[in-house]
Design an enzyme around this catalytic site. Sequence first.
Site, PDB file in Angstrom:
ATOM      1  N   TYR A 244      -9.545   3.651 -12.536  1.00 52.11           N
ATOM      2  CA  TYR A 244      -9.522   4.434 -11.283  1.00 52.11           C
ATOM      3  C   TYR A 244      -9.450   5.929 -11.511  1.00 52.11           C
ATOM      4  O   TYR A 244      -9.310   6.687 -10.536  1.00 52.11           O
ATOM      5  CB  TYR A 244      -8.291   4.057 -10.438  1.00 52.11           C
ATOM      6  CG  TYR A 244      -7.971   2.584 -10.395  1.00 52.11           C
ATOM      7  CD1 TYR A 244      -8.829   1.686  -9.769  1.00 52.11           C
ATOM      8  CD2 TYR A 244      -6.812   2.099 -10.988  1.00 52.11           C
ATOM      9  CE1 TYR A 244      -8.530   0.335  -9.745  1.00 52.11           C
ATOM     10  CE2 TYR A 244      -6.504   0.747 -10.963  1.00 52.11           C
ATOM     11  CZ  TYR A 244      -7.377  -0.132 -10.338  1.00 52.11           C
ATOM     12  OH  TYR A 244      -7.087  -1.467 -10.309  1.00 52.11           O
TER      13      TYR A 244
ATOM     14  N   CYS B 291     -12.205   1.038 -29.809  1.00 50.41           N
ATOM     15  CA  CYS B 291     -13.509   1.590 -30.189  1.00 50.41           C
ATOM     16  C   CYS B 291     -14.398   1.611 -28.950  1.00 50.41           C
ATOM     17  O   CYS B 291     -15.323   0.835 -28.805  1.00 50.41           O
ATOM     18  CB  CYS B 291     -14.136   0.816 -31.323  1.00 50.41           C
ATOM     19  SG  CYS B 291     -14.144  -0.924 -31.052  1.00 50.41           S
ATOM     20  N   GLU B 292     -14.020   2.473 -28.036  1.00 47.12           N
ATOM     21  CA  GLU B 292     -14.793   2.665 -26.810  1.00 47.12           C
ATOM     22  C   GLU B 292     -14.445   4.064 -26.314  1.00 47.12           C
ATOM     23  O   GLU B 292     -13.259   4.398 -26.185  1.00 47.12           O
ATOM     24  CB  GLU B 292     -14.403   1.582 -25.785  1.00 47.12           C
ATOM     25  CG  GLU B 292     -15.242   1.656 -24.559  1.00 47.12           C
ATOM     26  CD  GLU B 292     -15.320   0.346 -23.788  1.00 47.12           C
ATOM     27  OE1 GLU B 292     -15.204  -0.744 -24.368  1.00 47.12           O
ATOM     28  OE2 GLU B 292     -15.503   0.435 -22.562  1.00 47.12           O
TER      29      GLU B 292
ATOM     30  N   TYR C  18       1.060  -2.352 -12.042  1.00 40.87           N
ATOM     31  CA  TYR C  18      -0.318  -2.504 -12.523  1.00 40.87           C
ATOM     32  C   TYR C  18      -0.476  -1.928 -13.929  1.00 40.87           C
ATOM     33  O   TYR C  18      -1.519  -1.373 -14.269  1.00 40.87           O
ATOM     34  CB  TYR C  18      -1.313  -1.885 -11.525  1.00 40.87           C
ATOM     35  CG  TYR C  18      -1.084  -2.390 -10.117  1.00 40.87           C
ATOM     36  CD1 TYR C  18      -1.395  -3.708  -9.792  1.00 40.87           C
ATOM     37  CD2 TYR C  18      -0.504  -1.589  -9.139  1.00 40.87           C
ATOM     38  CE1 TYR C  18      -1.144  -4.200  -8.513  1.00 40.87           C
ATOM     39  CE2 TYR C  18      -0.250  -2.074  -7.865  1.00 40.87           C
ATOM     40  CZ  TYR C  18      -0.577  -3.376  -7.557  1.00 40.87           C
ATOM     41  OH  TYR C  18      -0.329  -3.860  -6.306  1.00 40.87           O
TER      42      TYR C  18
ATOM     43  N   ARG D  63      -5.172   1.708 -15.814  1.00 40.25           N
ATOM     44  CA  ARG D  63      -5.363   2.463 -14.570  1.00 40.25           C
ATOM     45  C   ARG D  63      -6.214   3.726 -14.757  1.00 40.25           C
ATOM     46  O   ARG D  63      -7.073   4.010 -13.908  1.00 40.25           O
ATOM     47  CB  ARG D  63      -4.018   2.810 -13.916  1.00 40.25           C
ATOM     48  CG  ARG D  63      -3.180   1.553 -13.582  1.00 40.25           C
ATOM     49  CD  ARG D  63      -1.981   1.847 -12.695  1.00 40.25           C
ATOM     50  NE  ARG D  63      -2.395   2.163 -11.349  1.00 40.25           N
ATOM     51  CZ  ARG D  63      -2.379   3.364 -10.843  1.00 40.25           C
ATOM     52  NH1 ARG D  63      -1.940   4.386 -11.554  1.00 40.25           N
ATOM     53  NH2 ARG D  63      -2.812   3.568  -9.618  1.00 40.25           N
TER      54      ARG D  63
ATOM     55  N   GLY E 231       0.778  -1.233   0.000  1.00 44.89           N
ATOM     56  CA  GLY E 231       0.000   0.000   0.000  1.00 44.89           C
ATOM     57  C   GLY E 231       0.806   1.278   0.000  1.00 44.89           C
ATOM     58  O   GLY E 231       0.228   2.367  -0.088  1.00 44.89           O
TER      59      GLY E 231
ATOM     60  N   GLU F 155       5.144  -5.536   2.424  1.00 46.01           N
ATOM     61  CA  GLU F 155       4.752  -6.264   1.213  1.00 46.01           C
ATOM     62  C   GLU F 155       4.388  -5.311   0.073  1.00 46.01           C
ATOM     63  O   GLU F 155       3.247  -5.300  -0.401  1.00 46.01           O
ATOM     64  CB  GLU F 155       3.538  -7.125   1.583  1.00 46.01           C
ATOM     65  CG  GLU F 155       3.189  -8.211   0.641  1.00 46.01           C
ATOM     66  CD  GLU F 155       2.017  -8.996   1.224  1.00 46.01           C
ATOM     67  OE1 GLU F 155       2.245 -10.138   1.624  1.00 46.01           O
ATOM     68  OE2 GLU F 155       0.898  -8.458   1.298  1.00 46.01           O
TER      69      GLU F 155
ATOM     70  N   GLY G 114       4.054  -3.565  -3.559  1.00 46.52           N
ATOM     71  CA  GLY G 114       4.038  -3.892  -4.982  1.00 46.52           C
ATOM     72  C   GLY G 114       4.459  -2.644  -5.737  1.00 46.52           C
ATOM     73  O   GLY G 114       5.595  -2.490  -6.185  1.00 46.52           O
ATOM     74  N   ARG G 115       3.515  -1.696  -5.749  1.00 51.86           N
ATOM     75  CA  ARG G 115       3.717  -0.441  -6.476  1.00 51.86           C
ATOM     76  C   ARG G 115       5.028   0.261  -6.110  1.00 51.86           C
ATOM     77  O   ARG G 115       5.723   0.786  -6.958  1.00 51.86           O
ATOM     78  CB  ARG G 115       2.526   0.469  -6.120  1.00 51.86           C
ATOM     79  CG  ARG G 115       2.535   1.856  -6.628  1.00 51.86           C
ATOM     80  CD  ARG G 115       1.371   2.652  -5.987  1.00 51.86           C
ATOM     81  NE  ARG G 115       0.254   1.811  -5.638  1.00 51.86           N
ATOM     82  CZ  ARG G 115      -0.791   1.619  -6.425  1.00 51.86           C
ATOM     83  NH1 ARG G 115      -0.862   2.226  -7.581  1.00 51.86           N
ATOM     84  NH2 ARG G 115      -1.779   0.833  -6.048  1.00 51.86           N
TER      85      ARG G 115
HETATM   86  N1  LLP Z   1      -0.516  -7.080  -0.413  1.00 52.72           N
HETATM   87  C1  LLP Z   1      -1.767  -7.427  -0.716  1.00 52.72           C
HETATM   88  C2  LLP Z   1      -2.432  -8.478   0.071  1.00 52.72           C
HETATM   89  C3  LLP Z   1      -2.437  -6.803  -1.782  1.00 52.72           C
HETATM   90  O1  LLP Z   1      -3.691  -7.141  -2.071  1.00 52.72           O
HETATM   91  C4  LLP Z   1      -1.774  -5.806  -2.528  1.00 52.72           C
HETATM   92  C5  LLP Z   1      -2.431  -5.146  -3.662  1.00 52.72           C
HETATM   93  C6  LLP Z   1      -0.449  -5.488  -2.179  1.00 52.72           C
HETATM   94  C7  LLP Z   1       0.148  -6.140  -1.098  1.00 52.72           C
HETATM   95  C8  LLP Z   1       0.364  -4.473  -2.913  1.00 52.72           C
HETATM   96  O2  LLP Z   1      -0.209  -3.226  -2.879  1.00 52.72           O
HETATM   97  P1  LLP Z   1       0.668  -1.971  -3.379  1.00 52.72           P
HETATM   98  O3  LLP Z   1       1.860  -1.880  -2.498  1.00 52.72           O
HETATM   99  O4  LLP Z   1       1.043  -2.272  -4.784  1.00 52.72           O
HETATM  100  O5  LLP Z   1      -0.240  -0.803  -3.294  1.00 52.72           O
HETATM  101  N2  LLP Z   1      -4.578  -2.239  -9.651  1.00 52.72           N
HETATM  102  C9  LLP Z   1      -4.536  -1.240  -8.599  1.00 52.72           C
HETATM  103  C10 LLP Z   1      -3.911  -1.780  -7.332  1.00 52.72           C
HETATM  104  C11 LLP Z   1      -4.552  -3.049  -6.821  1.00 52.72           C
HETATM  105  C12 LLP Z   1      -3.793  -3.625  -5.675  1.00 52.72           C
HETATM  106  C13 LLP Z   1      -4.264  -4.954  -5.249  1.00 52.72           C
HETATM  107  N3  LLP Z   1      -3.573  -5.484  -4.114  1.00 52.72           N
HETATM  108  C14 LLP Z   1      -3.797  -0.002  -9.105  1.00 52.72           C
HETATM  109  O6  LLP Z   1      -3.418   0.024 -10.278  1.00 52.72           O
HETATM  110  O7  LLP Z   1      -3.632   0.967  -8.365  1.00 52.72           O
END
Ligand code: LLP
Length: 422
Positions: free
Chosen positions: A312, A342-343, A378, A308, A228, A269, A271-272
């Site tokens: 969002y 085409c949208e 993403y 994205r 997050g 944990e 991701g982004r």
């Molecule tokens: N851990 C869990 C259990 C998660 O569900 C997620 C993201 C993360 C870690 C990593 O979150 P981050 O650090 O990346 O914010 N598609 C959306 C984001 C969906 C995230 C889903 N779960 C976007 O493009 O913003």
Amino acid sequence: MQHAQFPPLLHAIAGVEINELAHRYGTPLYVYDAATIVQRIRDLADWDVVRYAQKACSNLAVLELVRRHGVLVDAVSEGEIRRAIAAGYSLQGDPPPVVFTADVFDRGTLDLVVERNVAVNCGSPDMIEQLGRVAPGREITLRINPGFGHGHSQKTNTGGQQSKHGIWHEQLESCLRLADHHGLAVTGLHMHIGSGTDLEHLAKVADAMEQAAHSVGRRLCSVSAGGGLPVPYREGEQRVDLPAYFRLWNAMRERLQQAFGHAVRLEIEPGRYLTAESGYLVAEIRAIKQMGANTFYLLDAGFNDLARPILYGAYHAMSVVPQQNTTRQRPVHDVIVGGPLCESGDIFTQREGGFVEHRPLPEAHVGELLVLHCAGAYGSVMASNYNSHYLPAEVLIDDGRPRLIRRRQSFEHLVALEQNLD
Ligand code: LLP
């Protein structure tokens, strides 16, 4: 108008000419800068374990890169577990190199998890039940929904009653009994309240975690703060105060260690945070249209390549790549940037709810390239074949050398699994 971080005119990514990349690999093209990923990993060095939420960008080369820098990995599907293995992760170890986190087991994943003894972070009582029935005697961790959440969009808020994620905090005690009943030992807790949230909300999670940890008691040996962490998508946005965030969690962990009399591992944990800023979507401007008062730059990339904005209303900074390596300034116009689908929602400059917005961008010509920034999380992983467009290629630049890490899809790939009528 954007400046230093996202210059309106851009020539190179990680020292490599963008026109050269497009010429070599075609467009649309995802380009990643390895050095940025490595830097983001280093930012998190205080944490015992950085566990990459590979859903953000799960290309094997990216997984291998983070693995080589000591990062462990989270997986949310059979495919992600297999990706981790293919990228060189082993499944056993302490801490476990790969953890499967989910709210449901599909049958294939349950079979794989049991057969290969993959560590599991259970997000529902049914997962405990289903795992316990076939694989008693294991250690598990529980993902808890602390009763509140927050995200950059309501769609990325993963806490509270309206969210399907995690074990409801009031059911923790009954889930501990359920685990006991199956001989499963709960040794860790995890909370992830949403993506792209802010420190204020993330900070509240540490308190909720401390409370939950005491329900588990002395057998607890790890806590995960989830992902997050936000990144600055817009010029001028502040970077998150990581030292403050770590101090908060670390203080809580130290109180737990004091209470339990043994070490408690602290995991994060993201991701982004690891990949968003490393990634660029390079597209070609294929048409420039005037619709009444509005100017549209239409690209060869659409929401099939980067979803994205349509999902969002996410903001991605943009730069134009001049055809010649000139530093000559250009007039700036308010334009709308869209793709080929085409949208009518196929617009990169929109805010949540589908409202089209203008963006001040340098004057550009058909045939010039446009770069969307902060597209490394993403982005390619959420690409689709809508309108039968091919999935884009991906290139990783390491030490000034671009390397193709995913080929562009071809028509043969597109229809490989389909069958004509006899
Ligand atoms: N851990 C869990 C259990 C998660 O569900 C997620 C993201 C993360 C870690 C990593 O979150 P981050 O650090 O990346 O914010 N598609 C959306 C984001 C969906 C995230 C889903 N779960 C976007 O493009 O913003």
